[in-house]
Design a protein around this motif. Sequence first.
Motif, short mmCIF file in Angstrom:
data_model
loop_
_atom_site.label_atom_id
_atom_site.label_comp_id
_atom_site.label_asym_id
_atom_site.label_seq_id
_atom_site.Cartn_x
_atom_site.Cartn_y
_atom_site.Cartn_z
N ALA A 581 72.22 -7.10 47.56
CA ALA A 581 72.89 -7.79 48.67
C ALA A 581 73.37 -9.17 48.23
CB ALA A 581 71.94 -7.91 49.86
N PHE A 588 76.68 -3.03 50.07
CA PHE A 588 75.63 -3.99 50.40
C PHE A 588 76.22 -5.32 50.87
CE2 PHE A 588 73.97 -1.10 47.20
CZ PHE A 588 72.75 -0.73 47.73
N VAL A 591 74.62 -6.58 54.32
CA VAL A 591 73.17 -6.46 54.50
C VAL A 591 72.57 -7.79 54.92
CG1 VAL A 591 70.99 -6.01 53.32
CG2 VAL A 591 72.96 -4.53 52.91
N SER A 592 72.96 -8.87 54.23
CA SER A 592 72.40 -10.18 54.56
C SER A 592 72.85 -10.65 55.93
CB SER A 592 72.80 -11.20 53.49
OG SER A 592 74.22 -11.25 53.39
#
Length: 610
Positions: A581, A588, A591-592
């Motif tokens: 991430a 990804f 994701v954060s």
Amino acid sequence: LPPPPCSSLPLYCREVLSRSARPTDQRSCLLLDRADEMELLVERSKAEGLDKKSWIASLEAFKAKYGADTRPGKFSVDDKNTVIPVIVSQITQERKEKSPQWGYIRLGLETLKLLTREMKGLDSMYTEKMRDALMSVLDGLPDTDPKRFVAEQAYAVFVNMFIVDRMKMNRILSDTAKDYCPVFTRNLSYHFEQKQSRSHHYISRCIFYMALIEQAQEQFTRPVDKGTPSLVEVIANQLLDMLKVDRVAEDSKEKRQDRLILVELLRILFNLCYNNKSPAIKDIVPSDKLCRLKNQIVSVIESGVEEDPFGDLAAEEAFEAEAAKILAIAEAKESNSEEKEFQLIEDPSVVTEVKKRLELEKKAAEARKKLEEAKKRKMTDEDREEWNNALKRVEEGKIPVRSKPAQKTQQTTLPPDSLGVLKNQMLNILILPQMASLLPIDGTIRTFYGMCAILNERAKVNPQSPADHILPILTVLIKVCKESAEARYTCKRYVFKQDANKETAYKQPPKAMEPPPYVNLKTLKDENGNFDLRAILTKHICSFNMGLKQCVSELIYLICGEDSSEYIRLCGFGSAVGLLADKGLPGFEKVSQNAFSLDEFAARMKSAKK
């Protein structure tokens, strides 16, 4: 009635009776009643005219009492402030004499060294007079034994003063760096040429602390004069002479002393080059010496590593031998020679006998292997059975409860004069950009295997929080793995062993959150009960220490060929997702952004329960 015998009285009564036999002189009684060597020094220091004989006697008595006892003496600040200036002035006066008494100077320095054991009340030592007294002692080469012994004590006082308060030492030494740096450079060369190991070690420790002073760093990287090179080049020359496998690998008293000196020299190099303003080592040391030094560092790292660490050559030889047998049989079958055909017809009995013998040998080897494994299990089974029997007896009330026997822990600490500490220090200096020319990027499998072995050794010192021990080595391995495919291949095989090869690896579910079940992230141990490097590194991918987390995850991602699927296969999706991430790899990116705070989640759960 007559008094009882003295031996039957308490200790304090005997002391009172013994005082009746003491001199009647009031001052003598005072000194003897106090019965403390430090008090004697204080009284003599306060006297108007210092009697040299009585002063020497007081110093010798103080040394005799506190020199044998390693514990620091508890002296008052006033006593130290009274005694220390007198000792310093006496050393200065004696050094100005045409023929100074070196034994007297040495006695004063030994007293100062003993006083620095206790770290409080030493402000009177951090003065220009103290600095000048020590430098006057070191002025000129220690070309005789008395001078050398005095120089060793002066080095020890310098080191103790740095340990007690480095900032004050920096303040009193920064202005005179031009004066004392050449002295220490010449003395370091002299002790090395004369093979004075103890003096060499003492001055190395002293220069290690001095190299942290910015003004001293500038002076140590410049040539002293036309005949004496800079301290960096002097250390490089000494490393070239001492850093040899046959000289550092032996375990004798002399070789252990050499390893201690080498560690100190490498630490000096680190302190001199850690500043960004410091010049690169290739700009100070000639290229031919650097090349030789790099080869010697590689040879020491490879020491203790087998020629074929993974057994690839042996497996290849066995495969070639088997292939040669198959080819020989095939050629024999295709041959039209009647003699060979006759041998092939006549030899089946011999072949069956050979096969039987080989099968028997194989079964015997398997039986021996099973027997060894059974012995290991038997020990643990016996311990478990004994403990269960003890619990039964406790339940029946036959014996009192006893605590469970403590398990044996691995010895993880390394002695300071060991070869492992020397290897670790060599890798520490390779972190610095100024030392980039010494990085073994073009090394072999043995080189990188040796580096991984150092990582494995240091990680097991404190597996639960190994940041202080493995961060430097991880940094060096990351630098090497970015440049060398051989390094990535070796590190991957060393850390992940049989799982490094996809064909022979444990088959994970496609969306497994954790590594394989035999990687125990709780105990960090393998099946044999030993700490496992793979488990340690995998656990600390999710460490709260951000530096450790970043270095571990970056190294594993590199040795996986920067392949996200391979990274997930070896570490589990739960451990791998953080780095993926951060890098913003496809799949990804958000994701954060979708992550939530654990504190907010816990607060919501509490409010929901209420």
